[in-house]
Design a protein around this motif. Sequence first.
Motif, PDB file in Angstrom:
ATOM      1  N   ALA A 107       0.819  -1.215   0.000  1.00 10.56           N
ATOM      2  CA  ALA A 107       0.000   0.000   0.000  1.00 10.56           C
ATOM      3  C   ALA A 107       0.851   1.263   0.000  1.00 10.56           C
ATOM      4  O   ALA A 107       0.308   2.382   0.045  1.00 10.56           O
ATOM      5  CB  ALA A 107      -0.934  -0.001   1.202  1.00 10.56           C
ATOM      6  N   GLY A 108       2.162   1.117  -0.034  1.00  8.62           N
ATOM      7  CA  GLY A 108       3.045   2.269  -0.030  1.00  8.62           C
ATOM      8  C   GLY A 108       3.090   2.989   1.299  1.00  8.62           C
ATOM      9  O   GLY A 108       3.361   4.194   1.354  1.00  8.62           O
ATOM     10  N   ARG A 109       2.854   2.254   2.386  1.00 11.75           N
ATOM     11  CA  ARG A 109       2.849   2.844   3.722  1.00 11.75           C
ATOM     12  C   ARG A 109       4.015   2.294   4.533  1.00 11.75           C
ATOM     13  O   ARG A 109       4.510   1.193   4.281  1.00 11.75           O
ATOM     14  CB  ARG A 109       1.524   2.559   4.440  1.00 11.75           C
ATOM     15  CG  ARG A 109       0.325   3.031   3.665  1.00 11.75           C
ATOM     16  CD  ARG A 109      -0.979   2.771   4.386  1.00 11.75           C
ATOM     17  NE  ARG A 109      -1.112   3.573   5.599  1.00 11.75           N
ATOM     18  CZ  ARG A 109      -2.224   3.639   6.308  1.00 11.75           C
ATOM     19  NH1 ARG A 109      -3.287   2.949   5.957  1.00 11.75           N
ATOM     20  NH2 ARG A 109      -2.286   4.393   7.391  1.00 11.75           N
ATOM     21  N   VAL A 110       4.445   3.080   5.508  1.00  8.81           N
ATOM     22  CA  VAL A 110       5.532   2.671   6.391  1.00  8.81           C
ATOM     23  C   VAL A 110       5.002   2.582   7.809  1.00  8.81           C
ATOM     24  O   VAL A 110       4.408   3.539   8.321  1.00  8.81           O
ATOM     25  CB  VAL A 110       6.707   3.679   6.335  1.00  8.81           C
ATOM     26  CG1 VAL A 110       7.791   3.262   7.316  1.00  8.81           C
ATOM     27  CG2 VAL A 110       7.266   3.760   4.916  1.00  8.81           C
ATOM     28  N   LEU A 111       5.196   1.432   8.429  1.00  9.98           N
ATOM     29  CA  LEU A 111       4.777   1.230   9.816  1.00  9.98           C
ATOM     30  C   LEU A 111       5.956   1.466  10.744  1.00  9.98           C
ATOM     31  O   LEU A 111       7.081   1.051  10.438  1.00  9.98           O
ATOM     32  CB  LEU A 111       4.259  -0.200  10.009  1.00  9.98           C
ATOM     33  CG  LEU A 111       3.093  -0.642   9.120  1.00  9.98           C
ATOM     34  CD1 LEU A 111       2.746  -2.101   9.396  1.00  9.98           C
ATOM     35  CD2 LEU A 111       1.883   0.249   9.340  1.00  9.98           C
ATOM     36  N   SER A 112       5.712   2.129  11.860  1.00  8.62           N
ATOM     37  CA  SER A 112       6.783   2.332  12.840  1.00  8.62           C
ATOM     38  C   SER A 112       6.219   2.194  14.245  1.00  8.62           C
ATOM     39  O   SER A 112       5.059   2.514  14.502  1.00  8.62           O
ATOM     40  CB  SER A 112       7.422   3.719  12.679  1.00  8.62           C
ATOM     41  OG  SER A 112       6.576   4.733  13.189  1.00  8.62           O
ATOM     42  N   VAL A 113       7.055   1.705  15.135  1.00 11.02           N
ATOM     43  CA  VAL A 113       6.648   1.520  16.521  1.00 11.02           C
ATOM     44  C   VAL A 113       6.317   2.852  17.171  1.00 11.02           C
ATOM     45  O   VAL A 113       5.332   2.971  17.911  1.00 11.02           O
ATOM     46  CB  VAL A 113       7.749   0.782  17.311  1.00 11.02           C
ATOM     47  CG1 VAL A 113       7.452   0.792  18.806  1.00 11.02           C
ATOM     48  CG2 VAL A 113       7.863  -0.656  16.825  1.00 11.02           C
ATOM     49  N   ASP A 114       7.121   3.876  16.915  1.00 10.74           N
ATOM     50  CA  ASP A 114       6.877   5.184  17.533  1.00 10.74           C
ATOM     51  C   ASP A 114       5.502   5.732  17.167  1.00 10.74           C
ATOM     52  O   ASP A 114       4.785   6.256  18.025  1.00 10.74           O
ATOM     53  CB  ASP A 114       7.955   6.186  17.108  1.00 10.74           C
ATOM     54  CG  ASP A 114       9.250   6.006  17.874  1.00 10.74           C
ATOM     55  OD1 ASP A 114       9.227   5.353  18.933  1.00 10.74           O
ATOM     56  OD2 ASP A 114      10.284   6.523  17.423  1.00 10.74           O
ATOM     57  N   ARG A 115       5.134   5.616  15.893  1.00 10.24           N
ATOM     58  CA  ARG A 115       3.829   6.136  15.474  1.00 10.24           C
ATOM     59  C   ARG A 115       2.703   5.330  16.116  1.00 10.24           C
ATOM     60  O   ARG A 115       1.717   5.897  16.603  1.00 10.24           O
ATOM     61  CB  ARG A 115       3.699   6.101  13.960  1.00 10.24           C
ATOM     62  CG  ARG A 115       2.375   6.757  13.529  1.00 10.24           C
ATOM     63  CD  ARG A 115       2.166   6.710  12.044  1.00 10.24           C
ATOM     64  NE  ARG A 115       0.843   7.280  11.735  1.00 10.24           N
ATOM     65  CZ  ARG A 115       0.099   6.905  10.727  1.00 10.24           C
ATOM     66  NH1 ARG A 115       0.508   5.952   9.923  1.00 10.24           N
ATOM     67  NH2 ARG A 115      -1.073   7.462  10.508  1.00 10.24           N
ATOM     68  N   LEU A 116       2.838   4.019  16.110  1.00 12.18           N
ATOM     69  CA  LEU A 116       1.798   3.189  16.718  1.00 12.18           C
ATOM     70  C   LEU A 116       1.673   3.477  18.215  1.00 12.18           C
ATOM     71  O   LEU A 116       0.566   3.506  18.760  1.00 12.18           O
ATOM     72  CB  LEU A 116       2.098   1.713  16.494  1.00 12.18           C
ATOM     73  CG  LEU A 116       2.042   1.208  15.046  1.00 12.18           C
ATOM     74  CD1 LEU A 116       2.305  -0.292  15.000  1.00 12.18           C
ATOM     75  CD2 LEU A 116       0.713   1.536  14.401  1.00 12.18           C
TER      76      LEU A 116
END
Length: 229
Positions: free
Chosen positions: A90-99
């Motif tokens: 989906a062209g998205r980046v997951l990160s622990v900080d954001r979550l």
Amino acid sequence: MAKTFFVTGTDTDAGKTRVACGLLAAAKAQGFSTAAVKPVASGCEATAAGLRNSDALALHEQCTLSLVYEQVNPIALAPAIAPHIAAAQAGRVLSVDRLAGLCRGVMMSRADLTIIEGAGGWRVPLNPSENLSDLARLLELPVILVVGMKLGCINHALLTYEALVRDGIRVAGWVANQIQPDMAVYAENLATLKARLPAPLLGEVPHLAHPSAEAVAGHLDLAPLALAG
């Protein structure tokens, strides 16, 4: 006192959402306020309101706080595949900080019981260097382990417990969720798990024809979680 727990499982389809909803329903029945977060959900369906995940919707239904869907499930991904792969597609980046920030937003509402539900098992990748397990570590949350009772559950449960301890996680308790109605030597497997998992057993959830949150709640014990403390 507001309490937050991270719910993980021994594997995909171990019954995390079923147990999480049961815990929330049990808390509601005792007069506690509830909230939930499914920070990342893959396998979402397109609706007029946007992508929606059935597990997140079930959690949302058990929240007594007035939360919009996007607070319960901030990252919704369509393909029913590993979250990091679905996000990349989906062209998205997951990160622990954001979550963590998204989870803290709900945690700040200070419900008596907040459940943050993971995805799959404990060691699920988010990106090339971070796992979803890092979210529980960053938020310093105790974990509730859902053991899907099937052949191989002893190995899966013990290895997951070892990983939790190695990560410095406090295991608040575990739940035996019978996902196979005709599991061979169920009682013997359960006895082995009781002897080998040094954490409180919060309940045995039998295979239910109609596993509503309220039905599951009837098989769970919140006392070890000390919500009234």
